[in-house]
Design an enzyme around this catalytic site. Structure first.
Site, mmCIF file in Angstrom:
data_model
loop_
_atom_site.group_PDB
_atom_site.id
_atom_site.type_symbol
_atom_site.label_atom_id
_atom_site.label_comp_id
_atom_site.label_asym_id
_atom_site.label_seq_id
_atom_site.Cartn_x
_atom_site.Cartn_y
_atom_site.Cartn_z
ATOM 1 N N HIS A 180 59.208 58.476 12.317
ATOM 2 C CA HIS A 180 57.924 58.801 11.666
ATOM 3 C C HIS A 180 57.454 60.226 11.983
ATOM 4 O O HIS A 180 56.480 60.685 11.382
ATOM 5 C CB HIS A 180 56.829 57.821 12.097
ATOM 6 C CG HIS A 180 57.030 56.426 11.595
ATOM 7 N ND1 HIS A 180 57.238 56.150 10.264
ATOM 8 C CD2 HIS A 180 57.055 55.230 12.241
ATOM 9 C CE1 HIS A 180 57.400 54.835 10.112
ATOM 10 N NE2 HIS A 180 57.298 54.254 11.290
ATOM 11 N N ASP A 234 65.164 50.731 9.393
ATOM 12 C CA ASP A 234 63.901 50.269 9.993
ATOM 13 C C ASP A 234 63.012 49.737 8.864
ATOM 14 O O ASP A 234 63.078 50.226 7.739
ATOM 15 C CB ASP A 234 63.228 51.451 10.688
ATOM 16 C CG ASP A 234 62.005 51.053 11.498
ATOM 17 O OD1 ASP A 234 62.114 50.963 12.726
ATOM 18 O OD2 ASP A 234 60.934 50.838 10.893
ATOM 19 N N HIS A 277 60.003 50.102 8.357
ATOM 20 C CA HIS A 277 59.015 51.092 7.907
ATOM 21 C C HIS A 277 59.753 52.304 7.338
ATOM 22 O O HIS A 277 60.820 52.675 7.839
ATOM 23 C CB HIS A 277 58.140 51.529 9.085
ATOM 24 C CG HIS A 277 57.417 50.394 9.749
ATOM 25 N ND1 HIS A 277 57.914 49.776 10.876
ATOM 26 C CD2 HIS A 277 56.285 49.757 9.414
ATOM 27 C CE1 HIS A 277 57.082 48.789 11.224
ATOM 28 N NE2 HIS A 277 56.089 48.752 10.348
ATOM 29 N N ASP A 309 63.064 45.940 13.040
ATOM 30 C CA ASP A 309 61.815 45.246 12.735
ATOM 31 C C ASP A 309 61.801 44.600 11.344
ATOM 32 O O ASP A 309 60.785 44.049 10.928
ATOM 33 C CB ASP A 309 60.596 46.174 12.931
ATOM 34 C CG ASP A 309 60.829 47.587 12.447
ATOM 35 O OD1 ASP A 309 61.861 47.836 11.787
ATOM 36 O OD2 ASP A 309 59.981 48.455 12.733
HETATM 37 ZN ZN LIG Z 1 59.497 50.284 12.144
#
Ligand SMILES: [Zn+2]
Length: 310
Positions: free
Chosen positions: A126, A163, A165, A247
């Site tokens: 991120h 991931d 996200h 995740d």
């Molecule tokens: Zn994540």
């Protein structure tokens, strides 16, 4: 395959507040899983710490200085962004994660290992060029890609991010750089609210494959088969980096994708095929998210098992 693992106790000392999902127990849980005899042949190494200058491979100096200014000298934990925190050892931990990612690149290009897994925290995907966010300070995958290009003259690097996200930071860093292909599967809508299919980078070097909430194995595998793998075949990477978050596992509390451990084994196998075909097997995998301790240990364990077996 010879598979190397980088770990270090400093990663346990990057502190977040009580109840924060990105916590040291994640690595403890993975370490317990890796005590199984299946992992006896894993080549375990202590992660080296990078110099601060390594950050500049993917971030401007102002970002490095901004993070350094936030590091507390006493025992406090400081909030630097909505859900990103630093403690006194966080810079050292982050630089060691970067050092491990760069050493992993060195290992696969010098032949010291076929592939490498880096079990570090904080995660990195991120972190944008000039912004720490989403538990991430610096973008480890981006720094590893740049290191491969600068030190080994690699032309085309592919980063695959599974991931749950979206890897907004990696997308931001390589948006206008067609020498890097960035492919991401992720739940959408979900934090960080980017990652739509029409976000393609300036040269179609960004491939987003968003998944709806409650998607399961078949949707994930379909996204891989129809979006990620064809893009990789077309790109013919000289080197492959996995932003390995776990995740999207069905147990994870931060998202609603229902993958099982087998899906990570399967996806690892597909990416190893690509690495075998185009990259001389050169592949490194960097831990990103994964917040259910059992789900993380299971899926990262199967991922590493697959890396070892080939
Ligand atoms: Zn994540």
């Amino acid at each position: 395959m010879s598979t190397r693992l980088y770990e270090h106790d400093i990663f346990l000392e990057h502190r977040t507040p009580e109840g924060h999902p990105e916590r040291a127990d994640r690595l403890r849980s993975l370490a317990i899983a890796l005590q199984h005899p299946n992992f006896d042949k894993l080549d375990r190494k202590k992660a080296p710490q990078a110099n601060e200058d390594a950050v500049l491979l993917a971030h401007p100096e102002e970002h490095l200085r901004a993070v350094m200014r936030e590091i507390p000298e006493d025992d406090e934990i400081r909030q630097i962004e909505a859900d990103t925190y630093v403690g006194p050892k966080s810079l050292q931990a982050a630089l060691t994660g970067i050092g491990a990612a760069m050493a992993a690149v060195d290992d696969v290009f010098t032949g010291a290992a076929d592939n490498v897994f880096v079990a570090a925290r904080p995660p990195g995907h991120h972190a944008e060029k000039t912004k720490a966010m989403g538990f991430c300070l610096f973008n480890n995958a981006a720094i590893a890609a740049r290191h491969a290009q600068q030190t080994y003259g690699v032309e085309r690097v592919a980063i695959v991010d599974w991931d749950v996200h979206h890897g907004n930071g990696t997308q931001d860093i390589f948006w206008d750089d067609p020498s890097v292909l960035f492919c991401s599967t992720h739940q959408m809508p979900l934090y960080p609210w980017t990652g739509a299919r029409d976000e393609t980078g300036i040269k179609n070097n960004i491939v987003n494959a968003p998944l709806e909430a409650n998607s399961a194995s078949e949707h994930f595998r379909d996204a891989f088969k129809t979006r990620v793998l064809p893009a990789l075949e077309n790109f013919r990477p000289d080197f492959l980096i996995i932003s390995a978050g776990f995740d999207a596992h069905h147990r994870d509390p931060l998202a609603q994708i229902n993958l099982v451990g087998d899906d990570f084994d399967w996806a690892t196998g597909r990416l190893m095929e690509i690495a075998g075909k185009y990259s001389g097997n050169r592949l490194i995998s960097l831990l990103e998210g994964g917040y259910d301790l059992e789900g993380l240990a299971e899926s990262a364990g199967l991922h590493i098992c697959r890396l070892m077996k080939g």
